[in-house]
Scaffold this active site. Sequence first.
Site, PDB file in Angstrom:
ATOM      1  CB  ALA A  60      -0.884  -0.009   1.241  1.00 22.06           C
ATOM      2  N   GLY A 100       1.027  -5.171   0.911  1.00 24.55           N
ATOM      3  CA  GLY A 100      -0.073  -5.298  -0.046  1.00 24.55           C
ATOM      4  C   GLY A 100       0.382  -5.886  -1.372  1.00 24.55           C
ATOM      5  CD  GLU A 103      -2.090  -7.881   2.551  1.00 27.95           C
ATOM      6  OE1 GLU A 103      -1.827  -6.698   2.295  1.00 27.95           O
ATOM      7  OE2 GLU A 103      -2.805  -8.238   3.508  1.00 27.95           O
ATOM      8  CD  GLU A 123       1.488  -5.618   5.456  1.00 27.49           C
ATOM      9  OE1 GLU A 123       2.323  -6.460   5.839  1.00 27.49           O
ATOM     10  OE2 GLU A 123       0.904  -5.687   4.349  1.00 27.49           O
TER      11      GLU A 123
HETATM   12  C1  LIG Z   1      10.692  -2.111  -0.223  1.00 32.84           C
HETATM   13  C2  LIG Z   1      11.880  -1.498   0.432  1.00 32.84           C
HETATM   14  C3  LIG Z   1      12.670  -2.553   1.185  1.00 32.84           C
HETATM   15  C4  LIG Z   1      12.804  -0.911  -0.678  1.00 32.84           C
HETATM   16  O1  LIG Z   1      13.937  -0.350  -0.095  1.00 32.84           O
HETATM   17  P1  LIG Z   1      14.902   0.589  -0.956  1.00 32.84           P
HETATM   18  O2  LIG Z   1      16.052   0.914  -0.061  1.00 32.84           O
HETATM   19  O3  LIG Z   1      15.168  -0.045  -2.263  1.00 32.84           O
HETATM   20  O4  LIG Z   1      14.065   1.888  -1.265  1.00 32.84           O
HETATM   21  P2  LIG Z   1      13.564   2.992  -0.255  1.00 32.84           P
HETATM   22  O5  LIG Z   1      13.159   2.395   1.020  1.00 32.84           O
HETATM   23  O6  LIG Z   1      14.557   4.082  -0.241  1.00 32.84           O
HETATM   24  O7  LIG Z   1      12.250   3.485  -0.975  1.00 32.84           O
HETATM   25  C5  LIG Z   1      12.308   4.271  -2.163  1.00 32.84           C
HETATM   26  C6  LIG Z   1      11.272   5.367  -2.065  1.00 32.84           C
HETATM   27  O8  LIG Z   1       9.977   4.744  -2.011  1.00 32.84           O
HETATM   28  C7  LIG Z   1       9.263   5.167  -0.854  1.00 32.84           C
HETATM   29  N1  LIG Z   1       8.436   4.043  -0.386  1.00 32.84           N
HETATM   30  C8  LIG Z   1       8.843   2.812  -0.102  1.00 32.84           C
HETATM   31  N2  LIG Z   1       7.812   2.045   0.256  1.00 32.84           N
HETATM   32  C9  LIG Z   1       6.715   2.839   0.174  1.00 32.84           C
HETATM   33  C10 LIG Z   1       5.327   2.618   0.413  1.00 32.84           C
HETATM   34  N3  LIG Z   1       4.857   1.402   0.794  1.00 32.84           N
HETATM   35  N4  LIG Z   1       4.498   3.645   0.248  1.00 32.84           N
HETATM   36  C11 LIG Z   1       4.943   4.857  -0.139  1.00 32.84           C
HETATM   37  N5  LIG Z   1       6.250   5.131  -0.394  1.00 32.84           N
HETATM   38  C12 LIG Z   1       7.109   4.119  -0.230  1.00 32.84           C
HETATM   39  C13 LIG Z   1      10.338   5.545   0.148  1.00 32.84           C
HETATM   40  O9  LIG Z   1       9.827   6.445   1.092  1.00 32.84           O
HETATM   41  C14 LIG Z   1      11.389   6.168  -0.760  1.00 32.84           C
HETATM   42  O10 LIG Z   1      10.963   7.476  -1.041  1.00 32.84           O
HETATM   43  P3  LIG Z   1      12.045   8.660  -1.131  1.00 32.84           P
HETATM   44  O11 LIG Z   1      11.216   9.863  -1.411  1.00 32.84           O
HETATM   45  O12 LIG Z   1      12.728   8.690   0.207  1.00 32.84           O
HETATM   46  O13 LIG Z   1      12.970   8.265  -2.225  1.00 32.84           O
HETATM   47  C15 LIG Z   1      11.474  -0.364   1.384  1.00 32.84           C
HETATM   48  O14 LIG Z   1      11.082   0.767   0.656  1.00 32.84           O
HETATM   49  C16 LIG Z   1      10.345  -0.749   2.290  1.00 32.84           C
HETATM   50  O15 LIG Z   1      10.534  -1.503   3.213  1.00 32.84           O
HETATM   51  N6  LIG Z   1       9.154  -0.190   2.031  1.00 32.84           N
HETATM   52  C17 LIG Z   1       7.992  -0.360   2.885  1.00 32.84           C
HETATM   53  C18 LIG Z   1       7.312  -1.638   2.578  1.00 32.84           C
HETATM   54  C19 LIG Z   1       6.108  -1.804   3.459  1.00 32.84           C
HETATM   55  O16 LIG Z   1       6.129  -1.527   4.629  1.00 32.84           O
HETATM   56  N7  LIG Z   1       5.039  -2.292   2.861  1.00 32.84           N
HETATM   57  C20 LIG Z   1       3.780  -2.445   3.539  1.00 32.84           C
HETATM   58  C21 LIG Z   1       2.960  -1.254   3.330  1.00 32.84           C
HETATM   59  S1  LIG Z   1       1.476  -1.287   4.277  1.00 32.84           S
HETATM   60  C22 LIG Z   1       0.444  -2.311   3.392  1.00 32.84           C
HETATM   61  O17 LIG Z   1       0.791  -2.797   2.364  1.00 32.84           O
HETATM   62  C23 LIG Z   1      -0.912  -2.469   3.992  1.00 32.84           C
HETATM   63  C24 LIG Z   1      -1.736  -3.583   3.393  1.00 32.84           C
HETATM   64  O18 LIG Z   1      -1.475  -4.802   4.006  1.00 32.84           O
HETATM   65  C25 LIG Z   1      -3.206  -3.413   3.665  1.00 32.84           C
HETATM   66  C26 LIG Z   1      -3.814  -2.128   3.261  1.00 32.84           C
HETATM   67  C27 LIG Z   1      -5.307  -2.311   3.168  1.00 32.84           C
HETATM   68  C28 LIG Z   1      -5.899  -1.495   4.151  1.00 32.84           C
HETATM   69  C29 LIG Z   1      -7.385  -1.619   4.153  1.00 32.84           C
HETATM   70  C30 LIG Z   1      -7.766  -1.454   5.586  1.00 32.84           C
HETATM   71  C31 LIG Z   1      -9.090  -0.799   5.860  1.00 32.84           C
HETATM   72  C32 LIG Z   1      -9.173  -0.433   7.324  1.00 32.84           C
HETATM   73  C33 LIG Z   1      -9.909   0.836   7.588  1.00 32.84           C
HETATM   74  C34 LIG Z   1      -9.389   1.506   8.811  1.00 32.84           C
HETATM   75  C35 LIG Z   1      -9.897   2.918   8.902  1.00 32.84           C
HETATM   76  C36 LIG Z   1      -9.302   3.577  10.069  1.00 32.84           C
HETATM   77  C37 LIG Z   1      -9.208   5.070   9.872  1.00 32.84           C
HETATM   78  O19 LIG Z   1     -10.099   5.663   9.258  1.00 32.84           O
HETATM   79  O20 LIG Z   1      -8.185   5.648  10.309  1.00 32.84           O
END
Ligand SMILES: CC(C)(COP(=O)(O)OP(=O)(O)OC[C@H]1O[C@@H](n2cnc3c(N)ncnc32)[C@H](O)[C@@H]1OP(=O)(O)O)[C@@H](O)C(=O)NCCC(=O)NCCSC(=O)C[C@@H](O)CCCCCCCCCCCCC(=O)O
Length: 731
Positions: A60, A100, A103, A123
């Site tokens: 996500a 995600g 997923e 997550e």
């Molecule tokens: C993947 C990595 C290991 C890569 O590392 P690398 O070193 O190669 O690169 P960087 O880390 O430098 O990243 C480059 C660049 O990209 C940005 N970035 C990385 N990941 C994301 C991301 N997920 N989103 C946005 N931006 C991202 C990073 O900031 C860098 O940017 P810059 O400007 O600095 O260059 C590494 O990047 C990594 O580990 N990333 C994170 C991976 C992660 O954590 N993934 C999980 C994300 S959460 C998710 O997926 C959730 C899902 O499971 C579910 C979502 C559904 C939700 C539905 C729920 C409904 C509930 C309702 C609740 C309501 C409550 C309310 O109203 O509040």
Amino acid sequence: MANYSVRNQVAIISLCSPPVNALSSDVRRGILDSLKKAEQDVKVAAIVICGEGRTFCVGADITEFKSEFKTFPNLFELVDILESSPKPIVAAIHGHAFGGGLEVALACHYRVALSSAKLALPEVKLGILPGAGGTQRLPRLIGIDSSMQWIAFGDEYSAQIAANIGIIDRIFPSNADILESAVQYAQSIIGKSLINRRVSKLPVKDASKVSHIMEKYKQIVGKKSRGAIAPMVCLEAIKHAALLPYVEGMKKERMGIEALMGSDQSKSLIYMFFAERQVRNWTIPGTGINSKNTKPIKVEKVAVIGLGTMGRGIVLSLLKAGIKHVSVMELNKTARENGLLFIKNILEGYAARGTISETQKRSMVDALKPVSNFEMLKDTDLVIEAVFESMSIKKDIFAKLGQVCKPSAVLATNTSALDVDEIAMVTPKPKQVVGMHFFAPAHVMKLLENVRGSKSSPQVIATAMNMGQRMGKVTVLVGNCHGFVGNRMFRHYTVETDFMLEEGAYPEQVDTVLKKFGFAMGRYQVGDLSGNDIGYRMRTKFEMTNKQQPPGAPERERHGVRYCPLADFLVESGRLGYKSDGKGWFRYLGKNRELTVDNEVTSMIDSYRRRNKIVPRKINGEEIIERALYPLINEGFKILEEGIASNPMEIDLILVHGYAWPRHTGGPMFYAHLIGLPKILRVIERHWNNAGLREPHWEPSKMLVRLVKNHGNPDIMSWTTLERETVRSAL
Ligand SMILES: CC(C)(COP(=O)(O)OP(=O)(O)OC[C@H]1O[C@@H](n2cnc3c(N)ncnc32)[C@H](O)[C@@H]1OP(=O)(O)O)[C@@H](O)C(=O)NCCC(=O)NCCSC(=O)C[C@@H](O)CCCCCCCCCCCCC(=O)O
Ligand SMILES: NC(=O)c1ccc[n+]([C@@H]2O[C@H](COP(=O)([O-])OP(=O)(O)OC[C@H]3O[C@@H](n4cnc5c(N)ncnc54)[C@H](O)[C@@H]3O)[C@@H](O)[C@H]2O)c1
């Protein structure tokens, strides 16, 4: 967005959202629109979902969490739509399939990957759970036990491991063309039944063992999570995969993510995630000089002087970073031999565990170049000095380095508190000098606090920052002051906790409260672990210790300031901690060094109180937290005010990565933001009004006062800008 094309009966949906294909609303919409096209096109018999650029999909879009649920399709709607497609879908994974992204892959009917790909459901590290079916689909594919391991800790796994346990159906070599390979694979499954390929329809293999497995992970998580809530919620959600039908399990997963999303812990962890990335963009406050407009010097040859506790860890960090020429210089023969042996043993350990190959190990050992005189360092690009914490010894070394090293060489000191400018002044080119403050053990600790001297050139700073990043460290640039950021702030924590011992608390009570807050160890156990003599040596320099006082001098005062000598008594009675037969603030018994309260220490505290006519009072947990942590926060604001750190994120990273401040509270400054600045200031002012100049660490930071007075409780991201505006308008 997502791009769509068709090749030999196979529709290709490629995620296109650089740099990491996060699942923004545009990307989700793009996938859905493409899927509809593929389903409607009679010429399409199978579908491949892949990622453009360097990666498949990292999950996500964290920046869109707040609006995630408002646009159709959200992620949990999308995964069910994908899985129910009548045409087979193959996920083609290269780079990362995280969160995600994984997923989405689990909702596809087949998954293929390059051997170099990495998979994870991380997550939990953002304080949430996999909320798009991850907690319900993964157990149906790999069982409850492995799912708990994957989801509650959020670690990444190689594609090969994922294939071994049944997540990946086919692995291709890392140099293969993932799209071409996936298209061929998709052609090979055309016409095959999709029964058994929809993961949500599969039974959970080890469902009958769920209670037993749950107990096992509850124990592990209880010990490791240090107060973080998400890991336990993850376990609960996975448990429901074993106990409930998929649709009901999904409702539980949804309840879990609704409880976690937007919680203080999740906000803190997301803040940490972005802080760790933002810190790479360093800047020198007020100069316009920053990482974008300054290039580092090319570094191929590095030297480390001093092979004691720090030097050996620094050498290992350099070798791990791939430096092919690391000179080591150590005067003391035994220290040199022990240091080299230590380094070689650690490398052997890495090789035995498979962290590095035998070839890598050999080339690291070959990179080590013991040297015996300064002349041998003349063509070194970067020298890191790690000798005793003595200004005169360090000056002597830098004077010699200044004479022999080439003019472009960067000369760095690992001092933990000394004045970098004073050291630089003995060299002919002070602009080549910089601080590189590593943390012990340097090959393990993630933090590097780089110190810019007043003369350090931008290029020299860029080189130190770049080297930190090459070593995989969280590298923070700070200004030059006594103790820099971390040690300067942390001092107040020890001072104020000792005052509480005087007034009525005991070490075990203080440590229990701090551990409950989330520290891995309390202040007193940390003292015992690192050696209570370290602080004693520091106090000796300032003539503060008990022994150094003339007869009749007040026991509880030094240089007109309140002082608690209990830590001095401890050291003077030989209780240095673990290293002195397990005797320190506590007693450590047996092989496992089991911590027990020692009556000798309790009596020492009691008799000290009696001698000083202190009537002990009850100190509760709230007071312990406020008095241990708020002075440290106050100092953080002073550090911002002086421009020693450029923003609160830098301070938080230093405390979290160097001092084990609990990550799920975001570090001291983010914690202050969560508590609210008006309350923080109220408590600080109350202590300051009571104690006054006798306890200068309670003097409220002017920046904190100004922020509260002018803005109440402003957002943390605006603190430094608001302060700059206020100061400018006052000029
Ligand atoms: C993947 C990595 C290991 C890569 O590392 P690398 O070193 O190669 O690169 P960087 O880390 O430098 O990243 C480059 C660049 O990209 C940005 N970035 C990385 N990941 C994301 C991301 N997920 N989103 C946005 N931006 C991202 C990073 O900031 C860098 O940017 P810059 O400007 O600095 O260059 C590494 O990047 C990594 O580990 N990333 C994170 C991976 C992660 O954590 N993934 C999980 C994300 S959460 C998710 O997926 C959730 C899902 O499971 C579910 C979502 C559904 C939700 C539905 C729920 C409904 C509930 C309702 C609740 C309501 C409550 C309310 O109203 O509040
Ligand atoms: N130990 C820590 O936790 C820690 C953490 C961060 C920074 N530091 C800083 O790192 C530096 C080193 O600390 P340490 O704990 O490794 O000390 P240490 O006493 O373990 O090691 C210092 C080594 O330097 C050697 N040495 C002394 N003078 C030398 C010279 N002229 N040439 C070559 N070698 C010489 C000594 O023989 C000794 O082996 C200090 O400035 C200290 O403040 C220490």
